[in-house]
Motif scaffolding. Sequence first.
Motif, PDB file in Angstrom:
ATOM      1  N   LEU A   1      44.872  31.652  52.120  1.00 22.14           N
ATOM      2  CA  LEU A   1      44.149  32.245  50.992  1.00 22.14           C
ATOM      3  C   LEU A   1      42.767  31.618  50.815  1.00 22.14           C
ATOM      4  O   LEU A   1      41.822  32.284  50.384  1.00 22.14           O
ATOM      5  CB  LEU A   1      44.957  32.088  49.701  1.00 22.14           C
ATOM      6  CG  LEU A   1      46.183  32.990  49.544  1.00 22.14           C
ATOM      7  CD1 LEU A   1      46.935  32.641  48.265  1.00 22.14           C
ATOM      8  CD2 LEU A   1      45.784  34.464  49.527  1.00 22.14           C
ATOM      9  N   ALA A   2      42.654  30.327  51.146  1.00 17.54           N
ATOM     10  CA  ALA A   2      41.371  29.629  51.012  1.00 17.54           C
ATOM     11  C   ALA A   2      40.511  29.760  52.263  1.00 17.54           C
ATOM     12  O   ALA A   2      39.471  29.105  52.375  1.00 17.54           O
ATOM     13  CB  ALA A   2      41.622  28.150  50.705  1.00 17.54           C
ATOM     14  N   ASN A   3      40.936  30.617  53.181  1.00 17.67           N
ATOM     15  CA  ASN A   3      40.190  30.853  54.423  1.00 17.67           C
ATOM     16  C   ASN A   3      40.032  29.588  55.257  1.00 17.67           C
ATOM     17  O   ASN A   3      38.969  29.306  55.804  1.00 17.67           O
ATOM     18  CB  ASN A   3      38.817  31.448  54.119  1.00 17.67           C
ATOM     19  CG  ASN A   3      38.184  32.113  55.329  1.00 17.67           C
ATOM     20  OD1 ASN A   3      38.889  32.620  56.212  1.00 17.67           O
ATOM     21  ND2 ASN A   3      36.861  32.114  55.399  1.00 17.67           N
ATOM     22  N   GLU A   4      41.132  28.819  55.334  1.00 17.45           N
ATOM     23  CA  GLU A   4      41.158  27.596  56.124  1.00 17.45           C
ATOM     24  C   GLU A   4      42.206  27.733  57.218  1.00 17.45           C
ATOM     25  O   GLU A   4      43.202  28.454  57.055  1.00 17.45           O
ATOM     26  CB  GLU A   4      41.530  26.397  55.234  1.00 17.45           C
ATOM     27  CG  GLU A   4      40.543  26.100  54.144  1.00 17.45           C
ATOM     28  CD  GLU A   4      39.590  24.987  54.539  1.00 17.45           C
ATOM     29  OE1 GLU A   4      40.006  24.064  55.246  1.00 17.45           O
ATOM     30  OE2 GLU A   4      38.422  25.059  54.137  1.00 17.45           O
ATOM     31  N   VAL A   5      41.983  27.045  58.346  1.00 14.02           N
ATOM     32  CA  VAL A   5      43.039  26.939  59.348  1.00 14.02           C
ATOM     33  C   VAL A   5      44.157  26.099  58.741  1.00 14.02           C
ATOM     34  O   VAL A   5      43.893  24.989  58.256  1.00 14.02           O
ATOM     35  CB  VAL A   5      42.529  26.281  60.643  1.00 14.02           C
ATOM     36  CG1 VAL A   5      43.674  26.096  61.634  1.00 14.02           C
ATOM     37  CG2 VAL A   5      41.414  27.104  61.259  1.00 14.02           C
TER      38      VAL A   5
END
Length: 225
Positions: free
Chosen positions: A144-148
């Motif tokens: 959701l936080a656009n992190e790997v």
Amino acid sequence: MLTDLFTPSVQHWLDIAGIFVFAISGALLGVRKNFDVFGMAVLAEVTALGGGLFRDLVIGAVPPAAFTDLGYFLTPLLATLIVFFLHPEVERITTAVNAFDAAGLGLFCVTGTVKAYGHGLGLTQSATLGLATAVGGGVLRDVLANEVPSLLRWDRDLYAVPAMAGAAVAALMLRQGALHGPTNAVPVLVGCGLRLLAMRYHWRAPRAWHRRSAATEEKLETARE
């Protein structure tokens, strides 16, 4: 089962404590990503409850515990408020938060395994859902936080492996009928202990065999140009 070691009341408060610590990590990521308070609350809820929701839906334990116990739902909101107002102070005690997070990891990987087994799943499937219970919320948080997702990154201390070990030990003890009374603490300590050691000594999973480093690859690309 775990209820032989802890009374239902104690088990409930242990769950609440684990949910609270997981929610803190979700809300802190929201701060680092410059999310507003709603975004922080979403990350906190997802991090704290995502793994348990996934497990309950897979095993057919509906409605999930997160929707039948108001405390499970409200605890991440409390964590969000604390981080919203006191995030500099919370950041300064990251070591303590990580230690409690490790305890929550160890507890949830075992409770997830036991609950899945109690609903008729095999040992392998139960251990897999135990792992999902412990790390699933963190994966959803990062997506959701656009992190790997952290558990997929080689440059992060082991996280999934300790949960996998705790779940596997719980499954093996279930098979031998040895998971009762004081022995319930064994797989919890395995998961928690391995995570603490991984943080202390920065243990990381190996990457592909003979894989060249990024720095070497960049030098080769530059030389070709």
